[in-house]
Write an enzyme that holds these catalytic residues in place. Structure first.
Site, PDB file in Angstrom:
ATOM      1  N   THR A 124       0.799  -1.215  -0.014  1.00 40.21           N
ATOM      2  CA  THR A 124       0.155   0.023  -0.021  1.00 40.21           C
ATOM      3  C   THR A 124       0.979   1.136   0.025  1.00 40.21           C
ATOM      4  OG1 THR A 124      -1.680  -1.374   1.224  1.00 40.21           O
ATOM      5  CG2 THR A 124      -1.806   1.183   1.297  1.00 40.21           C
ATOM      6  N   ALA A 128      -1.943   4.250  -3.803  1.00 45.36           N
ATOM      7  CA  ALA A 128      -2.231   3.015  -4.331  1.00 45.36           C
ATOM      8  C   ALA A 128      -2.818   1.901  -3.118  1.00 45.36           C
ATOM      9  CB  ALA A 128      -0.931   2.335  -4.828  1.00 45.36           C
ATOM     10  N   SER A 130      -6.813   0.538  -2.828  1.00 44.10           N
ATOM     11  CA  SER A 130      -7.778  -0.516  -3.551  1.00 44.10           C
ATOM     12  C   SER A 130      -6.992  -0.650  -4.845  1.00 44.10           C
ATOM     13  CB  SER A 130      -9.005   0.027  -3.649  1.00 44.10           C
ATOM     14  OG  SER A 130      -9.596  -0.235  -2.432  1.00 44.10           O
ATOM     15  N   ILE A 155       1.648   0.108   6.966  1.00 45.81           N
ATOM     16  CA  ILE A 155       2.378  -0.910   7.065  1.00 45.81           C
ATOM     17  C   ILE A 155       2.446  -1.629   8.367  1.00 45.81           C
ATOM     18  CG2 ILE A 155       4.539  -2.215   6.299  1.00 45.81           C
ATOM     19  CD1 ILE A 155       2.901  -0.655   3.996  1.00 45.81           C
ATOM     20  N   THR A 156       1.939  -2.715   8.452  1.00 42.44           N
ATOM     21  CA  THR A 156       1.815  -3.444   9.686  1.00 42.44           C
ATOM     22  C   THR A 156       3.204  -3.995  10.083  1.00 42.44           C
ATOM     23  OG1 THR A 156      -0.536  -4.137   9.471  1.00 42.44           O
ATOM     24  CG2 THR A 156       0.756  -5.439  11.069  1.00 42.44           C
ATOM     25  N   GLN A 334     -24.880  -3.328  21.884  1.00 40.18           N
ATOM     26  CA  GLN A 334     -26.327  -3.135  21.908  1.00 40.18           C
ATOM     27  C   GLN A 334     -26.892  -3.742  22.978  1.00 40.18           C
ATOM     28  OE1 GLN A 334     -27.532  -0.593  20.266  1.00 40.18           O
ATOM     29  NE2 GLN A 334     -29.605  -0.899  21.105  1.00 40.18           N
ATOM     30  N   GLY A 337     -25.642  -2.503  26.244  1.00 35.32           N
ATOM     31  CA  GLY A 337     -25.952  -1.184  26.673  1.00 35.32           C
ATOM     32  C   GLY A 337     -24.881  -0.423  27.115  1.00 35.32           C
ATOM     33  N   GLU A 361      -6.418  -5.957   3.775  1.00 31.31           N
ATOM     34  CA  GLU A 361      -6.251  -6.882   3.103  1.00 31.31           C
ATOM     35  C   GLU A 361      -7.459  -7.000   1.850  1.00 31.31           C
ATOM     36  OE1 GLU A 361      -4.565 -10.795   4.346  1.00 31.31           O
ATOM     37  OE2 GLU A 361      -3.632  -9.397   5.957  1.00 31.31           O
ATOM     38  N   THR A 363     -10.631  -3.862   0.493  1.00 28.93           N
ATOM     39  CA  THR A 363     -11.666  -3.428   1.483  1.00 28.93           C
ATOM     40  C   THR A 363     -12.848  -4.540   1.014  1.00 28.93           C
ATOM     41  OG1 THR A 363     -12.396  -2.286  -0.563  1.00 28.93           O
ATOM     42  CG2 THR A 363     -11.300  -1.055   1.210  1.00 28.93           C
TER      43      THR A 363
END
Ligand code: CAA
Length: 377
Positions: A124, A128, A130, A155-156, A334, A337, A361, A363
């Site tokens: 990525t 650049a 998707s 970058i992980t 939800q 709560g 990785e 979308t």
């Protein structure tokens, strides 16, 4: 069809469950707050053999099949998706080497991973995402070397990894047919780590920019031929996406377990809230989504292990499991709560962690394109 878990898979899963319960889950909220793993955790992860899960036996790895890896990733996702993401980046970076690496590249790359080091996959860029083929980083041949220039983002493991798979363009005018993959070691002159991202979720993992300024690397570090990078990236993502699905199942399962426990204990109007049919409907929907996601993940992994085509199933698994994780975690908040919304409990963390599964990785919009293209053409 066989849905039985083998004794070996069961042993491994139990070992990882115990490890996660002792070393990851109790620290997950704190790591989320701090935005990093606690000191020493990576070493512990390595000691139980979780950093080199995709390394084949012939390169001194465990030689696991993909379904087994998915089982273990689900357990990691249950504990902390940030930690799971950091570990999963080793698989993501390992696949290009597995796919087209030379013997020498495999020996060298996997020996680094086997030593307990992290790897990173750098595709990525600011322009650049998707459109993975729009990589602007260049690699220019200079004698027996290449010189790399460009910027990678999101970058992980960027600040933690020892070894990187970098995608660069060797022939700019050729677009995706110029994309080429390279192995780059940390410490190569001109290679620096840029700003760290402050993220909504998976905060225990490290995500940074990478800056490449006249980074000179030997041509022997090129994976495959010039121009083969796009296909390497696509095949890598095919292999890695079901594992995003597996982590998503783990997140969803943990959120589900937490909210079911809460629904049994929490009393309103004189009864446990789980006795109300509107809450029951939510719980039933969550259970269906988790189970369906898990089966899609297993199917994609099984197809891969059989050597059958699985691009569509990989995208299906990643897309459905991460969309389900988002829905399940949102509904868990939800059901719980105010307690679901509070940072004192894990429910809201699961919801924040689930969001990235729909984004990274590829979308889920891209996954739908991949699925539709595989059906129509
Ligand atoms: N396997 C093998 N080859 C493939 C392939 C696959 N799965 N998918 C495409 N290709 C080939 C095609 O056959 C085609 O080859 P030919 O030209 O020889 O026929 C070529 O690649 C181009 O294919 P497309 O025309 O389909 O390519 P495209 O430009 O339209 O893009 C895309 C396709 C699916 C949108 C792709 O760009 C994509 O997957 N984008 C998402 C990128 C992505 O997932 N990025 C994630 C980064 S990593 C990350 O997130 C890691 C992290 O930090 C955790």
């Amino acid at each position: 069809m066989d849905f039985n878990i083998t004794p070996d898979q069961l042993d491994l899963r139990t070992m990882v469950q115990e490890f996660v319960a002792k070393e990851i889950t109790p620290f997950a909220l704190e790591m989320d707050k701090e935005g990093k793993m606690y000191p020493g955790l990576l070493q512990k992860i390595d000691e139980v053999g979780l950093l080199n899960l995709v390394v084949p036996e012939e390169y001194d790895g465990p030689g696991l099949d993909t379904i087994t890896i998915a089982l273990l990733y689900e357990e990691l996702g249950k504990g902390c998706a940030g930690v799971a993401t950091s570990i999963a980046a080793n698989a993501l970076a390992g696949y290009p080497v597995l796919l087209l690496g030379t013997e020498e590249q495999k020996e060298k790359f996997f020996s680094v991973i086997n030593e307990g080091k992290l790897a990173a996959f750098a595709l990525t860029e600011p322009g650049a995402g998707s459109d993975a083929g729009a990589v602007a980083t260049t690699a220019v041949k200079d004698g027996d070397d290449y010189i790399l220039n460009g910027t990678k983002c999101f970058i992980t493991n960027a600040a933690l990894a020892d070894i990187f798979i970098i995608f660069a363009n060797t022939r700019k005018s050729a677009g995706i047919r110029g994309l080429t993959a390279f192995i780059v070691k940390r410490g190569t002159p001109g290679f620096t780590v840029g700003k760290e991202e402050e993220k909504m979720g998976i905060r225990a993992s490290n995500t940074c920019e990478l800056i490449l300024e006249d980074v000179r690397i030997p041509a022997a570090n090129r994976i495959g031929r010039e121009g083969e990078g796009f296909k390497i990236a696509m095949k890598t993502l095919d292999a890695a996406r079901p594992l995003v699905g597996a982590v998503s199942v783990g997140i969803a399962q943990s959120a589900f377990d937490l909210c079911v426990k809460y629904a049994k204990e929490r009393k309103q109007f004189g009864k446990p809230i789980g006795s109300f049919q509107l809450v029951q409907a939510m719980i039933a929907d969550m259970a269906m989504q988790i189970e369906a996601s898990r089966l899609l993940v297993y199917k994609a992994c099984w197809l891969k292990d059989q050597g059958l085509p699985y691009t569509k199933e990989s995208a299906l698994a990643k897309c459905y499991a991460s969309d389900s994780a988002m829905k399940v975690t949102t509904d868990a908040v939800q059901v719980m709560g105010g307690y679901g919304y509070s940072k004192e409990y894990m429910a809201e963390k699961y919801m924040r962690d689930a969001k990235i599964m729909q984004i990274y990785e590829g979308t889920n919009q891209i996954q739908r394109l991949v699925i539709a293209n595989n059906i129509l053409y």
